[in-house]
Design an enzyme around this catalytic site. Structure first.
Site, PDB file in Angstrom:
ATOM      1  N   GLY A  41       0.794  -1.072   0.170  1.00  0.00           N
ATOM      2  CA  GLY A  41       0.209   0.075   0.442  1.00  0.00           C
ATOM      3  C   GLY A  41       0.952   1.373  -0.121  1.00  0.00           C
ATOM      4  O   GLY A  41       0.184   2.469  -0.517  1.00  0.00           O
ATOM      5  N   ASP A 103      -5.596   2.859  10.230  1.00  0.00           N
ATOM      6  CA  ASP A 103      -6.774   2.457  10.329  1.00  0.00           C
ATOM      7  C   ASP A 103      -7.753   2.078  11.781  1.00  0.00           C
ATOM      8  O   ASP A 103      -7.492   2.893  12.865  1.00  0.00           O
ATOM      9  CB  ASP A 103      -6.829   1.669   9.617  1.00  0.00           C
ATOM     10  CG  ASP A 103      -8.625   1.579   8.976  1.00  0.00           C
ATOM     11  OD1 ASP A 103      -9.679   2.197   8.740  1.00  0.00           O
ATOM     12  OD2 ASP A 103      -8.987   0.551   9.079  1.00  0.00           O
TER      13      ASP A 103
HETATM   14  P1  IMP Z   1      -5.046  -0.638   9.957  1.00  0.00           P
HETATM   15  O1  IMP Z   1      -4.489  -2.069  10.353  1.00  0.00           O
HETATM   16  O2  IMP Z   1      -6.683  -1.612  10.689  1.00  0.00           O
HETATM   17  O3  IMP Z   1      -4.479   0.055  10.579  1.00  0.00           O
HETATM   18  O4  IMP Z   1      -5.078  -0.918   8.521  1.00  0.00           O
HETATM   19  C1  IMP Z   1      -4.332  -0.350   7.892  1.00  0.00           C
HETATM   20  C2  IMP Z   1      -3.732  -0.955   7.254  1.00  0.00           C
HETATM   21  O5  IMP Z   1      -5.289  -1.760   6.303  1.00  0.00           O
HETATM   22  C3  IMP Z   1      -3.707  -0.155   5.643  1.00  0.00           C
HETATM   23  O6  IMP Z   1      -2.152  -0.209   5.583  1.00  0.00           O
HETATM   24  C4  IMP Z   1      -3.889  -0.573   4.749  1.00  0.00           C
HETATM   25  O7  IMP Z   1      -3.881  -1.653   3.647  1.00  0.00           O
HETATM   26  C5  IMP Z   1      -5.389  -1.416   5.193  1.00  0.00           C
HETATM   27  N1  IMP Z   1      -6.511  -0.551   4.336  1.00  0.00           N
HETATM   28  C6  IMP Z   1      -7.286   0.959   5.652  1.00  0.00           C
HETATM   29  N2  IMP Z   1      -8.328   1.227   5.003  1.00  0.00           N
HETATM   30  C7  IMP Z   1      -8.098   1.389   3.822  1.00  0.00           C
HETATM   31  C8  IMP Z   1      -9.240   1.970   2.748  1.00  0.00           C
HETATM   32  O8  IMP Z   1      -9.913   2.554   2.888  1.00  0.00           O
HETATM   33  N3  IMP Z   1      -8.939   1.533   1.347  1.00  0.00           N
HETATM   34  C9  IMP Z   1      -7.804   0.100   1.163  1.00  0.00           C
HETATM   35  N4  IMP Z   1      -6.969  -0.652   2.869  1.00  0.00           N
HETATM   36  C10 IMP Z   1      -7.244  -0.092   3.833  1.00  0.00           C
HETATM   37 MG    MG Z   2      -1.216  -1.686   4.254  1.00  0.00          MG
END
Ligand code: IMP
Ligand code: MG
Length: 176
Positions: A41, A103
């Site tokens: 990403g 996120d």
């Molecule tokens: P977390 O571990 O929930 O904080 O997620 C972070 C990861 O989730 C990021 O590195 C993204 O790859 C993925 N992610 C979170 N939100 C989105 C989104 O809206 N679109 C695509 N990937 C997302």
């Molecule tokens: Mg990611």
């Protein structure tokens, strides 16, 4: 499929913010920093950010890590594992950890602990997008490009089920 994507951040907005973000970050970087981007990403964001930092005289080492991803879903499982390890020697180094989106917080929380356990002296974190409403665990990034609402976004390296990473802007697609 493409016509279901609405633009959230234009190329121009991204360029302008990346320039100011680099100006914000550069003074915090000490000698010989390691920049660790999270594949896939953060690949576009990292590539643009290092070139902005370079204009400011920053000469980092660059490395990447691959962590487990969402797969084809839009929700984080909360379980993060290392799929591909960062190979740079981090002992007593300052690390700038770079991801696309903050996120739930699980990914960056895990990644920063992981890099610390590999001997990093300091781990600073930088994300292009922050979705504070979605946080499941307390985690704040040191540097944030844009704070956005609870939307599912794609483009500028960010995917939905491996699609749309190539878009030069950030767009939104409707939730499942
Ligand atoms: P977390 O571990 O929930 O904080 O997620 C972070 C990861 O989730 C990021 O590195 C993204 O790859 C993925 N992610 C979170 N939100 C989105 C989104 O809206 N679109 C695509 N990937 C997302
Ligand atoms: Mg990611």
């Amino acid at each position: 499929m493409l016509n279901t994507i609405d633009t959230l951040l234009t190329e121009e907005q991204l360029r302008t913010r990346l320039t100011s973000l680099a100006l914000q970050i550069a003074p915090h970087l000490k000698a010989d920093p390691v920049l660790v981007g999270l594949f896939k990403g953060a690949f576009v964001f990292t590539a643009d950010l290092v070139r902005e930092l370079s204009r400011l005289g920053v000469q980092p080492t660059l490395d990447f890590m691959v962590l487990s991803s969402y797969g084809k879903t839009m929700e984080s499982s909360g379980q993060v594992t290392v799929l591909l390890e960062c190979r740079e020697n981090l002992k007593n180094r300052q690390v700038l950890l770079i991801d696309d989106i903050l996120d739930s917080g699980h990914t960056l929380d895990f990644a920063s602990r992981h890099l610390t356990s590999k001997g990093a002296k300091e781990v600073l974190t930088c994300v292009l997008l922050d979705k504070p409403e979605r946080r499941k665990i307390a985690f704040q990034a040191d540097f944030v490009g844009f704070t956005i609402p609870n939307l599912f976004v794609v483009g500028f390296g960010i995917d939905y089920a491996e699609r749309f990473r190539e878009l030069p802007y950030i767009g939104t697609i409707p939730h499942d």
